[in-house]
Design an enzyme around this catalytic site. Structure first.
Site, PDB file in Angstrom:
ATOM      1  N   ASN A 126      -5.916  16.575  -8.135  1.00 57.43           N
ATOM      2  CA  ASN A 126      -7.011  15.969  -8.889  1.00 57.43           C
ATOM      3  C   ASN A 126      -8.339  16.506  -8.392  1.00 57.43           C
ATOM      4  OD1 ASN A 126      -9.023  13.770  -7.802  1.00 57.43           O
ATOM      5  ND2 ASN A 126      -7.162  13.543  -6.578  1.00 57.43           N
ATOM      6  N   GLY A 176     -14.030  14.294  -8.671  1.00 53.99           N
ATOM      7  CA  GLY A 176     -15.412  14.520  -8.241  1.00 53.99           C
ATOM      8  C   GLY A 176     -16.208  13.239  -8.113  1.00 53.99           C
ATOM      9  N   ASN A 216     -15.031   1.020  -1.250  1.00 60.75           N
ATOM     10  CA  ASN A 216     -15.073   2.395  -0.748  1.00 60.75           C
ATOM     11  C   ASN A 216     -16.410   3.028  -1.143  1.00 60.75           C
ATOM     12  OD1 ASN A 216     -14.764   5.368  -1.016  1.00 60.75           O
ATOM     13  ND2 ASN A 216     -12.646   5.010  -0.432  1.00 60.75           N
ATOM     14  N   CYS A 256     -13.693  13.292   1.031  1.00 61.53           N
ATOM     15  CA  CYS A 256     -13.393  13.742  -0.333  1.00 61.53           C
ATOM     16  C   CYS A 256     -13.488  15.263  -0.443  1.00 61.53           C
ATOM     17  CB  CYS A 256     -14.327  13.104  -1.359  1.00 61.53           C
ATOM     18  SG  CYS A 256     -13.857  13.613  -3.033  1.00 61.53           S
ATOM     19  N   LYS A 279     -12.120   6.409   6.395  1.00 65.99           N
ATOM     20  CA  LYS A 279     -11.060   7.147   5.697  1.00 65.99           C
ATOM     21  C   LYS A 279     -11.095   8.630   6.071  1.00 65.99           C
ATOM     22  CE  LYS A 279      -8.696   7.793   1.394  1.00 65.99           C
ATOM     23  NZ  LYS A 279      -8.487   7.256   0.065  1.00 65.99           N
ATOM     24  N   ILE A 313      -3.927   9.264   4.796  1.00 67.55           N
ATOM     25  CA  ILE A 313      -4.823  10.399   4.651  1.00 67.55           C
ATOM     26  C   ILE A 313      -5.409  10.452   3.234  1.00 67.55           C
ATOM     27  CG2 ILE A 313      -3.664  11.842   6.370  1.00 67.55           C
ATOM     28  CD1 ILE A 313      -2.242  13.325   4.081  1.00 67.55           C
ATOM     29  N   ASN A 314      -6.555  11.120   3.117  1.00 68.41           N
ATOM     30  CA  ASN A 314      -7.061  11.483   1.806  1.00 68.41           C
ATOM     31  C   ASN A 314      -6.268  12.725   1.343  1.00 68.41           C
ATOM     32  OD1 ASN A 314      -8.721  11.767  -0.511  1.00 68.41           O
ATOM     33  ND2 ASN A 314     -10.481  10.977   0.616  1.00 68.41           N
ATOM     34  N   THR A 370      -1.131   7.529  -6.007  1.00 67.85           N
ATOM     35  CA  THR A 370      -0.600   8.227  -7.188  1.00 67.85           C
ATOM     36  C   THR A 370       0.549   7.475  -7.863  1.00 67.85           C
ATOM     37  OG1 THR A 370      -1.259  10.288  -6.130  1.00 67.85           O
ATOM     38  CG2 THR A 370       0.300  10.477  -7.937  1.00 67.85           C
TER      39      THR A 370
HETATM   40  C1  LIG Z   1      -6.826  10.567  -9.196  1.00 66.45           C
HETATM   41  C2  LIG Z   1      -7.196  10.259  -7.780  1.00 66.45           C
HETATM   42  C3  LIG Z   1      -8.471   9.800  -7.490  1.00 66.45           C
HETATM   43  C4  LIG Z   1      -8.841   9.503  -6.171  1.00 66.45           C
HETATM   44  N1  LIG Z   1     -10.097   9.037  -5.915  1.00 66.45           N
HETATM   45  C5  LIG Z   1     -10.437   8.676  -4.648  1.00 66.45           C
HETATM   46  C6  LIG Z   1     -11.706   8.080  -4.397  1.00 66.45           C
HETATM   47  O1  LIG Z   1     -12.510   7.825  -5.298  1.00 66.45           O
HETATM   48  N2  LIG Z   1     -12.005   7.783  -3.095  1.00 66.45           N
HETATM   49  C7  LIG Z   1     -11.130   8.006  -2.058  1.00 66.45           C
HETATM   50  O2  LIG Z   1     -11.460   7.691  -0.909  1.00 66.45           O
HETATM   51  N3  LIG Z   1      -9.905   8.520  -2.290  1.00 66.45           N
HETATM   52  C8  LIG Z   1      -9.537   8.862  -3.546  1.00 66.45           C
HETATM   53  N4  LIG Z   1      -8.283   9.362  -3.797  1.00 66.45           N
HETATM   54  C9  LIG Z   1      -7.334   9.558  -2.663  1.00 66.45           C
HETATM   55  C10 LIG Z   1      -6.354   8.391  -2.560  1.00 66.45           C
HETATM   56  O3  LIG Z   1      -7.021   7.175  -2.282  1.00 66.45           O
HETATM   57  C11 LIG Z   1      -5.303   8.647  -1.448  1.00 66.45           C
HETATM   58  O4  LIG Z   1      -5.945   8.778  -0.202  1.00 66.45           O
HETATM   59  C12 LIG Z   1      -4.472   9.901  -1.694  1.00 66.45           C
HETATM   60  O5  LIG Z   1      -4.254  10.121  -3.072  1.00 66.45           O
HETATM   61  C13 LIG Z   1      -3.108   9.857  -0.991  1.00 66.45           C
HETATM   62  O6  LIG Z   1      -2.305   8.793  -1.467  1.00 66.45           O
HETATM   63  P1  LIG Z   1      -1.211   8.965  -2.666  1.00 66.45           P
HETATM   64  O7  LIG Z   1      -0.409  10.196  -2.365  1.00 66.45           O
HETATM   65  O8  LIG Z   1      -0.393   7.699  -2.636  1.00 66.45           O
HETATM   66  O9  LIG Z   1      -1.982   9.114  -3.936  1.00 66.45           O
HETATM   67  C14 LIG Z   1      -7.890   9.676  -5.116  1.00 66.45           C
HETATM   68  C15 LIG Z   1      -6.604  10.120  -5.420  1.00 66.45           C
HETATM   69  C16 LIG Z   1      -6.240  10.415  -6.715  1.00 66.45           C
HETATM   70  C17 LIG Z   1      -4.830  10.885  -7.008  1.00 66.45           C
END
Ligand SMILES: Cc1cc2nc3c(=O)[nH]c(=O)nc-3n(C[C@H](O)[C@H](O)[C@H](O)COP(=O)(O)O)c2cc1C
Length: 298
Positions: A62, A65, A92, A123, A158, A184-185, A259
């Protein structure tokens, strides 16, 4: 988790659950351990050009932004909706400078309902500034210390996996007074359409999430748990209770689902139930006994 109290250890991860409105028609938000909001910035952000999502084997790229309506709209319109639920509310935030983060924290001080701030220093999808704080222990320390001076709200930092040693950043956050860590991010990745020879994302690169990153996340949680004393919210590719338990055994005090919400919005509820069943089957009474209980043969 220290000063942050959770009804149960299963939360939803930032950016995958918006501000809860859409999901509230699909699941009972009162049943969640906590909601981590989409990242809020001082000014509204339009985000990156489309396409913003691309599927990969066992993962999702993704490049949103940090599209968001900005702090004013959040305080005026979004927070009252989120406040009605009996679940931890974790807001956040991200900025391009220390001043941005401090202003956001000061604005959020006005709201007693907030259980914690999640400080997004990780990010990968915003040009240049996204990882400035999260890849440098000195800048992490300085930012968290200043935040600590302007707010009493518990701080969850984070972390990004895009570093050589994540525990160094974690340690800096701890020394500066953070309450907890979330990791993790996403991990920077890229995908190319070979027919058009174009990148699949408008931003060219994006952040990889989903099961593809889970083993990396579990290893980073374990490393951080062993070296740093702060409670950890583990995330990265969690889709079921077994995945969540991997993180907990590695050392996470709570987990967040990201996700997987897109595939099945009831994933969190199934995980909460699955952890209960596991504890019953293993004849365990205290969840905290499970945290970090890895039989590593040593
Ligand atoms: C579509 C999408 C948008 C995300 N937006 C943010 C966000 O705005 N701020 C943030 O700290 N992490 C954001 N993340 C990261 C998630 O919070 C998470 O750390 C990361 O996706 C790993 O977890 P997952 O594999 O279960 O998705 C985003 C992830 C995805 C897939």
């Amino acid at each position: 988790m220290g000063r942050i109290s959770l009804n149960n250890p299963v939360l939803v991860a930032a950016g995958t659950f918006g501000f809860g409105e859409e999901y509230s028609t699909l699941i009972d938000l009162n049943k969640l351990g906590g909601i981590m909001t989409k990242t809020i910035t001082l000014e509204p952000k339009k985000g990156n050009p489309p396409p913003r999502l691309a599927e990969t084997p066992a993962g999702l790229l993704n490049a949103i932004g940090l599209e968001n309506p900005g702090i004013d709209v959040f305080l005026k319109e979004k927070i009252s909706f989120l406040s009605q639920f009996k679940t931890a509310l974790i807001v956040n935030v991200a900025g391009e400078s220390e001043e941005d983060y401090l202003s956001l924290a000061e604005r959020l001080n006005e709201k007693e309902r907030i259980d914690a701030l999640e400080i997004n220093i990780s990010c990968p999808n915003v040009k240049e500034k996204g990882l400035v704080f999260g890849t440098d222990p000195g800048r992490t320390f300085s930012l968290v210390k200043k935040l600590r001076e302007v707010t009493d709200i518990p701080l969850i930092i984070k972390l990004t996996p895009s570093v050589t040693d994540i525990s160094q950043i974690a340690q800096a956050a701890q020394e500066a007074g953070a309450e907890a860590l979330s990791l993790i991010n996403t991990i920077t990745g890229m995908s190319i359409d070979t027919e058009t020879r174009r990148p699949k994302l408008g931003n060219i690169t994006g952040g990889l999430s989903g099961p593809a990153i889970r083993p990396i996340a579990v290893a980073m949680v374990r490393d951080t748990f062993q070296k740093v004393g702060l409670p950890i919210i583990g995330m990265g590719g969690i889709t079921c209770s077994e995945d969540a338990l991997e993180f907990i055994l590695a050392g996470a005090s709570a987990v967040a689902v990201g996700t997987a919400n897109f595939i099945d919005p009831t994933t969190t509820l199934k995980i909460i139930e699955g952890i209960k069943q596991y504890m019953k089957r293993k004849k365990l009474e205290n969840f905290s006994d499970l945290v970090g209980w890895l039989e590593d043969g040593s």
